[in-house]
Design an enzyme around this catalytic site. Structure first.
Site, mmCIF file in Angstrom:
data_model
loop_
_atom_site.group_PDB
_atom_site.id
_atom_site.type_symbol
_atom_site.label_atom_id
_atom_site.label_comp_id
_atom_site.label_asym_id
_atom_site.label_seq_id
_atom_site.Cartn_x
_atom_site.Cartn_y
_atom_site.Cartn_z
ATOM 1 C CD GLU A 88 25.776 -9.468 39.011
ATOM 2 O OE1 GLU A 88 25.169 -8.857 37.990
ATOM 3 O OE2 GLU A 88 26.599 -10.326 38.516
ATOM 4 C CE LYS A 104 11.567 -8.079 37.288
ATOM 5 N NZ LYS A 104 11.140 -7.451 35.974
ATOM 6 N NE ARG A 149 13.997 -5.339 28.022
ATOM 7 C CZ ARG A 149 13.670 -5.463 29.438
ATOM 8 N NH1 ARG A 149 14.378 -5.158 30.335
ATOM 9 N NH2 ARG A 149 12.733 -6.260 29.566
ATOM 10 C CE LYS A 186 15.770 -4.684 37.972
ATOM 11 N NZ LYS A 186 15.827 -3.499 37.173
ATOM 12 C CD GLU A 243 20.366 -1.708 32.745
ATOM 13 O OE1 GLU A 243 20.412 -2.727 32.243
ATOM 14 O OE2 GLU A 243 19.322 -1.190 33.320
ATOM 15 C CG PHE A 277 24.674 -7.768 33.839
ATOM 16 C CD1 PHE A 277 24.030 -8.650 33.318
ATOM 17 C CD2 PHE A 277 24.228 -6.381 33.439
ATOM 18 C CE1 PHE A 277 22.827 -8.398 32.323
ATOM 19 C CE2 PHE A 277 23.089 -6.139 32.950
ATOM 20 C CZ PHE A 277 22.528 -7.165 32.194
ATOM 21 N NE ARG A 287 19.900 -7.553 29.511
ATOM 22 C CZ ARG A 287 19.221 -8.545 29.936
ATOM 23 N NH1 ARG A 287 18.177 -8.510 30.458
ATOM 24 N NH2 ARG A 287 19.747 -9.763 30.013
ATOM 25 N NE ARG A 313 9.088 -12.024 32.184
ATOM 26 C CZ ARG A 313 9.382 -10.898 32.073
ATOM 27 N NH1 ARG A 313 10.248 -10.356 33.217
ATOM 28 N NH2 ARG A 313 9.004 -10.160 31.110
HETATM 29 P P1 AMP Z 1 13.413 -5.120 34.876
HETATM 30 O O1 AMP Z 1 13.858 -4.132 33.992
HETATM 31 O O2 AMP Z 1 12.631 -4.678 36.334
HETATM 32 O O3 AMP Z 1 12.730 -6.260 34.403
HETATM 33 O O4 AMP Z 1 14.895 -5.764 35.643
HETATM 34 C C1 AMP Z 1 15.584 -6.312 34.675
HETATM 35 C C2 AMP Z 1 16.560 -5.321 33.912
HETATM 36 O O5 AMP Z 1 17.534 -4.975 35.014
HETATM 37 C C3 AMP Z 1 17.580 -6.079 33.142
HETATM 38 O O6 AMP Z 1 16.723 -6.357 31.867
HETATM 39 C C4 AMP Z 1 18.524 -5.000 32.937
HETATM 40 O O7 AMP Z 1 18.539 -3.998 31.800
HETATM 41 C C5 AMP Z 1 18.576 -4.457 34.323
HETATM 42 N N1 AMP Z 1 19.908 -4.774 35.230
HETATM 43 C C6 AMP Z 1 20.557 -3.734 35.918
HETATM 44 N N2 AMP Z 1 21.440 -4.306 36.715
HETATM 45 C C7 AMP Z 1 21.600 -5.649 36.247
HETATM 46 C C8 AMP Z 1 22.485 -7.101 36.668
HETATM 47 N N3 AMP Z 1 23.520 -6.632 37.439
HETATM 48 N N4 AMP Z 1 22.284 -8.014 36.233
HETATM 49 C C9 AMP Z 1 21.278 -8.081 35.267
HETATM 50 N N5 AMP Z 1 20.462 -7.221 34.594
HETATM 51 C C10 AMP Z 1 20.449 -5.877 35.344
#
Ligand code: AMP
Length: 562
Positions: free
Chosen positions: A252, A428, A275, A254, A305, A346, A259, A422
């Site tokens: 998907e 990611k 979050r 990102k 998101e 999502f 969030r 986690r």
């Molecule tokens: P990070 O902020 O780098 O830890 O990446 C995870 C975050 O990406 C999640 O907590 C979401 O806020 C965001 N995110 C964006 N798009 C998506 C998606 N398609 N699925 C899950 N999380 C997503």
């Protein structure tokens, strides 16, 4: 119960740094509060459950007035003592100690319940004339407290108990008290059970009560009460992503927003949480509207998101561009127009009375598809492909980047949802992944033309309940506010969180999360983590994140030499 009892526990906890000893002390005390589980909040330095973000709203300034009033001395005298002792709790202990020496035969009459009642009244008091009532409620407690009790009352009021008890130690104490595990293996099993239950409930009182009656499995998700979101580890590249989430997998976009967990209660009310479990419903009438009009169902919890876009060009913006909306309390309508957002849904973990966290992801996705009516620039489903072909993923990845998004998420199609964890059910993938979310634990005042600003920041990762420093950062912030996150803005934020000051150094409550870019990670004896980031640079303030979201020591050490 006497307040003295819990103060003795605080004292014992403060006297040891050993986790095991702390667990034992807590486990013993949990027996005492078995019938009043809400008292467990006081061990967390709080009077409400974690999901409940009501703030006592007591500043250092107000505490200084309160101590002055209770001790019969001037505010200036309290400030003098604060300068010497560096901790308002100790100041209260000292000032009241002096006063009570003069009152022969003073003995405490204070009950824990009275402390809870008075402190719980504080958040509801707002507006003109309430300051005096707030001070009165705390002074009343101080009048019946011993000096030692006064110290802990003040520290609780300031949400800084300094007893070194985080959620990990509390969880272990519940395991020990309720399950009495025979060996390490059994302990592990119960710890996982308690942690999982906590991530759903985010309320230690409920966990304590249920764990002891063997009812953890009965903990239910309930729309309106926030749950911890699932977190995602990093994958190094597309092959690595497939290795972790299996083949075929869903990929998907990102999205580069923040969030939101969207809850619709049985009564139709919609609540939005970040979050960090903070409720932000008032700040986002647009999200409420889109969900009301475009999502079918009487009750649900959606994971999504919120992504910003430029109102004129309709191009997606990055998180920073819309971050101010999270805290904004006024001119909400203006904000909504200037900084519009689109919701990319999502996941779903609750629908019409059913808990869906065990349902495979592919089915949960099907359900969202069924209930969400997509409307571009209002509410959409996260763009998704399902494939086992690395080439196709590569192309999709490029599309995401060219549309100003951060990268991709790779998701295991048959995985459940794990609140708070986690685990590798999804990963990611970001091209420039050399950044960590870290928490600021201290700062230093600048000199020369930067005098008056905090200009160097101690940043830390976490290891269980502990924050471990990984470096000092002084680059990334701007001198001119119009150029982005500035020293003066950061100074204003951190000043309010200062708990100790000596010379140029300031210790702050660990609440502010920043994304820090670096060139690489080295082993280093200089910092408590045993690691140092080379060329660190603050790139963003993460208003939507808290201590639970920052990088772990394991993640930091995994990057050594990388
Ligand atoms: P990070 O902020 O780098 O830890 O990446 C995870 C975050 O990406 C999640 O907590 C979401 O806020 C965001 N995110 C964006 N798009 C998506 C998606 N398609 N699925 C899950 N999380 C997503």
């Amino acid at each position: 119960m006497e307040y003295k009892k819990i103060c003795d526990v605080y004292h014992s906890l403060e006297s040891t740094t050993k986790g095991l000893e702390k667990t034992e002390i807590l486990a013993k005390f949990l027996r005492e509060i078995h019938d009043e589980p809400e008292l467990i909040y006081l061990l967390q330095g709080n009077v409400f459950a974690d999901y409940d973000h009501r703030e006592l709203g007591i500043s250092h300034q107000l505490v200084i007035k309160t101590i002055g009033k209770a001790g019969g001395i001037s505010d200036a005298e309290v400030v003098d003592e604060f300068k010497k002792l560096g901790d308002l709790g100790k100041v209260a202990e000292f000032v009241l100690g002096k006063k009570k020496q003069q009152m022969a035969l003073f003995s405490s009459k204070l009950s824990i319940e009275k402390v809870m009642t008075n402190l719980r009244r504080l958040p509801s008091l707002e507006g003109k004339g309430t300051v005096e009532i707030k001070i009165g409620l705390i002074v009343e407690l101080l009048h019946s407290a011993t000096p030692k009790e006064a110290k802990y009352i003040i520290r609780t009021v300031l949400s800084d108990l300094k007893i070194g008890v985080g959620s990990g130690i509390l969880r272990d104490a519940i395991v020990r008290y309720c399950f009495k595990p025979k060996d390490i293996e059994e302990k592990k099993v119960y710890s996982v059970a308690v942690q999982e239950a906590y991530d759903k409930s985010t309320d230690f009182a409920e966990i304590l009560a249920k764990a002891c009656n063997n009812e953890l499995a009965k903990i239910k998700l309930k729309p309106g009460k926030p749950v911890k979101v699932m977190l995602f580890p990093k994958a190094k590249n597309i092959d690595d992503a497939f290795r972790i989430v299996g083949k075929p997998a869903a990929f998907e976009y990102k999205y580069d927003g923040f969030r939101v967990m969207i809850n619709k209660e049985e009564n139709g009310k919609i609540k939005i949480f970040t979050r960090r479990l903070e409720e932000v419903t008032k700040q986002f009438p647009d999200i409420v509207e889109y969900v009301k009009s475009n999502v079918k169902g009487k009750s649900f919890i959606l994971d999504a998101e919120a992504v910003g876009f430029n109102a004129k060009t309709k191009k997606y913006t990055d998180f920073q561009a819309i971050s101010q909306r999270i805290r904004r309390k006024y001119d909400i309508e203006g904000m909504r127009k200037r900084l519009p957002i689109e919701l990319a849904v999502f996941d779903i973990i609750y629908f019409e009375g059913d808990n869906l966290i065990e349902m495979p992801f592919s089915k949960r996705r099907k359900l969202i598809k069924k209930i969400v009516r997509e409307e571009v620039f209002k509410i959409v489903l996260a763009k998704q492909i399902i494939t086992d072909d690395g080439g196709i993923v590569e192309k999709f990845y490029e599309d995401a980047i060219s549309e100003n998004q951060e990268g991709l998420m790779g998701k295991n199609l048959s995985a459940p949802y794990k609140p708070g964890a986690r685990v590798g059910y999804a990963v990611k993938l970001k091209p420039e992944d050399k950044d960590f979310d870290l928490i600021i634990t201290g700062a230093e005042w600048g000199t020369g033309k930067r005098a008056g600003w905090l200009t160097s920041f101690d940043v830390a990762c976490k290891n269980n309940d502990e924050f471990l420093q990984v470096g000092k950062v002084s680059t990334g912030l701007k001198e001119k506010p119009e150029e982005g996150l500035s020293f003066s803005e950061m100074t204003e934020i951190l000043k309010k969180l200062a708990v100790e000051e000596s010379g140029r150094k300031v210790v702050v409550k660990p609440e502010i999360v920043v994304a820090v870019q670096y060139q690489n990670v080295q082993k280093s004896p200089t910092y408590s983590s045993g690691h140092a980031l080379r060329f660190p640079r603050i790139v963003r303030l993460r208003e939507d994140r808290g201590a639970g979201d920052i990088a772990t020591l394991e993640e930091v050490s995994g990057e050594v030499g990388g």
